[in-house]
Scaffold this motif. Sequence first.
Motif, PDB file in Angstrom:
ATOM      1  N   ARG A 103       0.823  -1.217   0.000  1.00 47.41           N
ATOM      2  CA  ARG A 103       0.000   0.000   0.000  1.00 47.41           C
ATOM      3  C   ARG A 103       0.852   1.260   0.000  1.00 47.41           C
ATOM      4  O   ARG A 103       0.454   2.301  -0.524  1.00 47.41           O
ATOM      5  CB  ARG A 103      -0.920   0.001   1.230  1.00 47.41           C
ATOM      6  CG  ARG A 103      -2.080  -0.951   1.108  1.00 47.41           C
ATOM      7  CD  ARG A 103      -3.146  -0.463   0.144  1.00 47.41           C
ATOM      8  NE  ARG A 103      -3.741   0.754   0.648  1.00 47.41           N
ATOM      9  CZ  ARG A 103      -3.577   1.939   0.127  1.00 47.41           C
ATOM     10  NH1 ARG A 103      -2.825   2.113  -0.944  1.00 47.41           N
ATOM     11  NH2 ARG A 103      -4.142   2.998   0.659  1.00 47.41           N
ATOM     12  N   LYS A 104       2.054   1.194   0.589  1.00 44.85           N
ATOM     13  CA  LYS A 104       2.925   2.358   0.602  1.00 44.85           C
ATOM     14  C   LYS A 104       3.384   2.741  -0.800  1.00 44.85           C
ATOM     15  O   LYS A 104       3.814   3.871  -1.033  1.00 44.85           O
ATOM     16  CB  LYS A 104       4.146   2.093   1.500  1.00 44.85           C
ATOM     17  CG  LYS A 104       3.837   2.170   2.988  1.00 44.85           C
ATOM     18  CD  LYS A 104       5.081   1.977   3.827  1.00 44.85           C
ATOM     19  CE  LYS A 104       4.754   2.105   5.311  1.00 44.85           C
ATOM     20  NZ  LYS A 104       5.956   1.906   6.167  1.00 44.85           N
ATOM     21  N   ASN A 106       1.395   3.008  -3.113  1.00 46.09           N
ATOM     22  CA  ASN A 106       0.168   3.581  -3.684  1.00 46.09           C
ATOM     23  C   ASN A 106      -0.525   2.596  -4.631  1.00 46.09           C
ATOM     24  O   ASN A 106      -1.074   2.979  -5.661  1.00 46.09           O
ATOM     25  CB  ASN A 106       0.464   4.892  -4.416  1.00 46.09           C
ATOM     26  CG  ASN A 106      -0.773   5.760  -4.572  1.00 46.09           C
ATOM     27  OD1 ASN A 106      -1.717   5.663  -3.771  1.00 46.09           O
ATOM     28  ND2 ASN A 106      -0.790   6.596  -5.582  1.00 46.09           N
ATOM     29  N   LYS A 107      -0.478   1.326  -4.243  1.00 46.14           N
ATOM     30  CA  LYS A 107      -1.143   0.277  -5.004  1.00 46.14           C
ATOM     31  C   LYS A 107      -2.292  -0.295  -4.178  1.00 46.14           C
ATOM     32  O   LYS A 107      -2.307  -0.199  -2.951  1.00 46.14           O
ATOM     33  CB  LYS A 107      -0.153  -0.836  -5.368  1.00 46.14           C
ATOM     34  CG  LYS A 107       0.997  -0.383  -6.259  1.00 46.14           C
ATOM     35  CD  LYS A 107       1.941  -1.548  -6.539  1.00 46.14           C
ATOM     36  CE  LYS A 107       3.112  -1.124  -7.411  1.00 46.14           C
ATOM     37  NZ  LYS A 107       4.053  -2.252  -7.647  1.00 46.14           N
ATOM     38  N   TYR A 108      -3.247  -0.926  -4.875  1.00 45.29           N
ATOM     39  CA  TYR A 108      -4.420  -1.487  -4.216  1.00 45.29           C
ATOM     40  C   TYR A 108      -4.650  -2.916  -4.707  1.00 45.29           C
ATOM     41  O   TYR A 108      -4.365  -3.234  -5.865  1.00 45.29           O
ATOM     42  CB  TYR A 108      -5.679  -0.656  -4.529  1.00 45.29           C
ATOM     43  CG  TYR A 108      -5.647   0.744  -4.002  1.00 45.29           C
ATOM     44  CD1 TYR A 108      -6.219   1.064  -2.772  1.00 45.29           C
ATOM     45  CD2 TYR A 108      -5.038   1.767  -4.730  1.00 45.29           C
ATOM     46  CE1 TYR A 108      -6.193   2.365  -2.294  1.00 45.29           C
ATOM     47  CE2 TYR A 108      -5.000   3.063  -4.247  1.00 45.29           C
ATOM     48  CZ  TYR A 108      -5.589   3.354  -3.026  1.00 45.29           C
ATOM     49  OH  TYR A 108      -5.561   4.636  -2.542  1.00 45.29           O
TER      50      TYR A 108
END
Length: 296
Positions: A103-104, A106-108
């Motif tokens: 998540r760091k 900026n992925k989901y």
Amino acid sequence: MNFTHLNKYLHFTKHQRIGIFILFIIIISLQLFYLFSDFSTSETKSPNKEEWMAYQSDIDEQKSIKQNRKPVNYLFNPNFISDYKGYKLGMSVEQIDRLIAFRKENKYVNSAEEFQKVTGVSDSLLNKISTLFKFPDWVQNKTRFQTEKTEYTAKSFSKKVEKFEVLDINKATQEDLIKIYGIGEGLSSRILKQKEILGCFVSMDQMQEVWGLSPEVITELKSHFKVVIPSTIKKIDVNNASLKELSQFPYFRYTLAKQIVTYRSMNGNFNNIEDLAKIKDFPVEKAKIISLYLEF
């Protein structure tokens, strides 16, 4: 140094010395008592407390059975799982850390399969917790959202290229103004009232002076209207106008009008707006607009 003059302050009688000694004894005794005494309070246990607690447990158990209570599990987006939530679900620290690191970037994760690929949870644990996963609607309906986005873009583009007639703001009616998105009866009335006070608009920048108009609405107004200064505009002869006439001009008011008359009487006529702008408290930022209402 001679300290003999202090002897009278340090001299004590026999009774006074005894009193001081007894005072010291009392102070030391109280300090020792405070040092070695145990002031902690012990909880008073009721002999019937354990029996009461047993009864209460039975009562709670019977209520739970009667109401058929079941633990409530709320759906959640696994992308925002916390350390505590992951621990409660049975995930290891390493598995939680993998998701946080993912998540760091900026992925989901957009599915249970992606969640397992990122975290490395077992199939059995995934089957247990994946029923609680709730992903955003756009993830579950990508095709529908993509279609809607395309349609919206097409509509927006067709709206932009649509041609419309640009009207003169000084001839606009309330019906014309209400057609602009964001303007209702109240705002349209204020615009018309402002035009009535000024006699006419000389610049579309004057829309910023109408209370309640947002920057977005002003932009819409500027794209649908323009200013055509009427030939019948009644200009103020700034070199001959009386104090009353100048003070009735919305951009001057009484204080500034009085300064204009005083300056004019002492220095002669004004030749242009630059001469007028030399007066103290003159709204220089509006000089260009003001000049269109004056004649020199």
